[in-house]
Design a protein around this motif. Sequence first.
Motif, mmCIF file in Angstrom:
data_model
loop_
_atom_site.group_PDB
_atom_site.id
_atom_site.type_symbol
_atom_site.label_atom_id
_atom_site.label_comp_id
_atom_site.label_asym_id
_atom_site.label_seq_id
_atom_site.Cartn_x
_atom_site.Cartn_y
_atom_site.Cartn_z
ATOM 1 N N ASP A 1 48.156 42.540 24.279
ATOM 2 C CA ASP A 1 47.493 42.639 25.562
ATOM 3 C C ASP A 1 47.142 41.344 26.232
ATOM 4 N N ALA A 2 46.814 40.493 25.235
ATOM 5 C CA ALA A 2 46.526 39.084 25.731
ATOM 6 C C ALA A 2 47.496 38.185 26.316
ATOM 7 N N ASP A 3 49.066 38.585 25.721
ATOM 8 C CA ASP A 3 50.010 38.022 26.282
ATOM 9 C C ASP A 3 50.349 38.555 27.690
ATOM 10 N N ARG A 4 50.116 39.852 27.737
ATOM 11 C CA ARG A 4 50.510 40.539 28.975
ATOM 12 C C ARG A 4 49.557 40.434 30.079
ATOM 13 N N ALA A 5 48.299 39.822 29.916
ATOM 14 C CA ALA A 5 47.273 39.721 30.984
ATOM 15 C C ALA A 5 47.654 38.968 32.123
ATOM 16 N N PRO A 6 48.236 37.724 31.796
ATOM 17 C CA PRO A 6 48.440 36.675 32.958
ATOM 18 C C PRO A 6 49.736 37.341 33.542
ATOM 19 N N LYS B 1 50.903 50.656 29.511
ATOM 20 C CA LYS B 1 49.590 51.376 29.182
ATOM 21 C C LYS B 1 48.761 51.719 30.455
ATOM 22 N N ARG B 2 47.800 52.532 30.513
ATOM 23 C CA ARG B 2 47.226 52.761 31.804
ATOM 24 C C ARG B 2 46.308 51.606 31.942
ATOM 25 N N ALA B 3 45.787 51.042 31.062
ATOM 26 C CA ALA B 3 44.777 49.840 31.303
ATOM 27 C C ALA B 3 45.613 48.574 32.195
ATOM 28 N N TYR B 4 47.172 48.686 31.858
ATOM 29 C CA TYR B 4 47.770 47.577 32.531
ATOM 30 C C TYR B 4 48.021 47.985 33.933
ATOM 31 N N ARG B 5 48.191 49.272 34.272
ATOM 32 C CA ARG B 5 48.187 49.730 35.460
ATOM 33 C C ARG B 5 46.712 49.766 36.356
#
Length: 198
Positions: A61-66, A91-95
């Motif tokens: 998740d941390a890698d994908r945040a930026p 993931k839903r959270a990413y969307r």
Amino acid sequence: MNTAGESTQSQVVVVMGVAGTGKTTVGRLLAEDLDVPYAEADAFHPPANVAKMSAGTPLDDADRAPWLDAIGAWAHGHADRGGVVSCSALKRAYRDRLRAAAPHLVFVHLTGDRALIGRRMAERADHFMPVALLDSQFATLEPLQADERGVSVSVAPGPRAVARRALAALRPGHAPVPSPVATPEATGEAPTGAASHA
Ligand SMILES: Nc1ncnc2c1ncn2[C@@H]1O[C@H](COP(=O)(O)OP(=O)(O)O)[C@@H](O)[C@H]1O
Ligand SMILES: O=C(O)[C@H](O)[C@@H](O)[C@H](O)[C@H](O)COP(=O)(O)O
């Protein structure tokens, strides 16, 4: 879909799905058809993310945040003109994170089974993403939920047919409930979420 009755032309469409599912191929076709700019998700990854995936380690998740924030900024910047951007958005959270930056996003989830996608990935030359990461991609994947604006389209047919079906599903007035002549089986698309019911 298009609950707000918006034209697909001024929307920002996110083409999502696991690696190798055809986001780049279909996303480019969709952008051409809609006559809007296309952006490739891989171009938004920091080099460290590409290095990590190349080495066979899934992103967290941390890698994908930026990366998500960069894609969200692109989507926000194209809200008036419209655009198509590929992004696995597993993931839903990413969307949710993407929607926080660009609330009117609409998602096209490209779907296919593990064997088909694995074969296509194995045949794809010159790409950093190893097929070995596909299991983790499927394990992480959370399909669109009922309250998310978007549609799901099977990638079993060729790219042009997939793009055509995605466009049809995105069109205002798309049948909310599959009719006898346009079942998901017949069209290759599986409406999902609030958007597909408009
Ligand atoms: N609908 C399709 N039918 C057959 N091959 C496809 C289809 N969509 C994509 N491909 C091929 O599958 C591979 C992966 O597609 P790509 O667009 O790179 O996926 P992604 O961007 O999701 O990783 C590429 O070699 C591409 O040419
Ligand atoms: O979140 C991730 O794990 C990655 O972003 C991944 O989902 C993405 O798919 C890669 O960038 C590979 O690129 P392709 O999807 O183009 O294979």
